[in-house]
Design a protein around this motif. Sequence first.
Motif, PDB file in Angstrom:
ATOM      1  N   SER A 150     -18.884  20.633  12.665  1.00 43.22           N
ATOM      2  CA  SER A 150     -17.729  19.869  12.204  1.00 43.22           C
ATOM      3  C   SER A 150     -16.491  20.192  13.024  1.00 43.22           C
ATOM      4  O   SER A 150     -15.683  19.307  13.327  1.00 43.22           O
ATOM      5  N   LYS A 203     -11.989  14.680  16.282  1.00 44.79           N
ATOM      6  CA  LYS A 203     -11.349  14.191  15.060  1.00 44.79           C
ATOM      7  C   LYS A 203     -11.180  12.676  15.132  1.00 44.79           C
ATOM      8  O   LYS A 203     -10.825  12.131  16.176  1.00 44.79           O
ATOM      9  N   TYR A 208      -9.309   9.356  13.205  1.00 46.59           N
ATOM     10  CA  TYR A 208      -8.235   8.970  12.288  1.00 46.59           C
ATOM     11  C   TYR A 208      -8.391   7.500  11.915  1.00 46.59           C
ATOM     12  O   TYR A 208      -9.052   6.722  12.620  1.00 46.59           O
ATOM     13  N   GLU A 243     -10.320   2.746  13.115  1.00 42.17           N
ATOM     14  CA  GLU A 243     -10.541   4.174  13.320  1.00 42.17           C
ATOM     15  C   GLU A 243     -10.518   4.493  14.809  1.00 42.17           C
ATOM     16  O   GLU A 243     -11.016   3.707  15.631  1.00 42.17           O
ATOM     17  N   ARG A 253      -9.478   8.072  17.839  1.00 43.19           N
ATOM     18  CA  ARG A 253      -9.316   9.513  18.025  1.00 43.19           C
ATOM     19  C   ARG A 253      -7.869   9.927  18.275  1.00 43.19           C
ATOM     20  O   ARG A 253      -7.510  11.068  18.024  1.00 43.19           O
ATOM     21  N   LYS A 276      -6.779  11.539   8.853  1.00 41.98           N
ATOM     22  CA  LYS A 276      -8.031  12.037   9.413  1.00 41.98           C
ATOM     23  C   LYS A 276      -9.172  11.778   8.429  1.00 41.98           C
ATOM     24  O   LYS A 276      -9.110  12.158   7.261  1.00 41.98           O
ATOM     25  N   LYS A 320     -12.694  11.930   9.751  1.00 45.68           N
ATOM     26  CA  LYS A 320     -13.871  12.619  10.274  1.00 45.68           C
ATOM     27  C   LYS A 320     -13.407  13.702  11.244  1.00 45.68           C
ATOM     28  O   LYS A 320     -12.393  13.526  11.924  1.00 45.68           O
ATOM     29  N   ARG A 367     -15.513  15.631   8.077  1.00 42.40           N
ATOM     30  CA  ARG A 367     -15.141  16.146   6.765  1.00 42.40           C
ATOM     31  C   ARG A 367     -15.756  17.536   6.592  1.00 42.40           C
ATOM     32  O   ARG A 367     -16.906  17.666   6.169  1.00 42.40           O
TER      33      ARG A 367
END
Length: 278
Positions: free
Chosen positions: A47, A52, A54, A119, A121, A239, A241, A243
């Motif tokens: 993770s 990341k 958004y 979505e 980055r 954000k 992902k 999680r």
Amino acid sequence: MNVPPTETAPLYDDEIDLRELLLVLWHQRVLIAVVTLIAVVAAALASLALPKVYRVEALIQMERLDNKQSVQSEGKEILESRALLTAALNQLAVQADPLTFKATGQPVKDTDYLQFSLEGRDPAQLTKVADKMVALFLDQRNKIYKERRAPLDENLHKITADLQQSGADKGKIDELITSLQKAPLSEVEQKLYALQLAQMQDLQAQEKVGLMQQYIALQDKLAAMQPAKIVDGFSEPVKVKPRLALNVAVAFILGLMVGVFLAFSRNWLAGFPPNAKV
């Protein structure tokens, strides 16, 4: 001769010994803990290593046309299309891979609304791209709206002019009636002219009623139409992902399940339970 009854042993026993199962888990607790820990650590590291992602969201109201057909599905396809995203990136001169973005258009039930989300980055870049996508989308949809509305506006303008002309014609008829009453005509001539003017008044009144009905119908159609627009602007990038907490929780459960499975498998391969008598 009486034969004493003998007790017969059951051929099989399918009852589960809960104490035995708990003993297996207890004796294999280190294995279960290690497997669970490995799964949790692996999920946490994965993770943290993943990029990341958004998300920004906005609520869009689709255009409403005179035929009142739903255009949500059509709008959803356009918002989610690669063509719209590519056009926005090109106009913004953003050097980014379209595959790093994900656009979603979700119709809101029983409304003309679409929940649009994008979505990506880079949070700063994401908002600009989403704004441009929606701007291009609204321009495209409202072009269709204007094309549908233009002939109705033209027809309404024509009917308005006809109503004004009808009012002028009524004024002329009234002037003729007034002048007829003052003219030195015989009684027969006055009645004849009065009859003709009355017929003209009836025709003029019927024409005005028809024009008013068309005028009201067009006003209703135009009032029902509306352009596409943003109802609720874009939210701040959030954000979504990876999680971390969710991934760790799922990994803990899966690791625990795998650990328990390995514990029972190891015990079965050993050939006897921990509490068996030798």
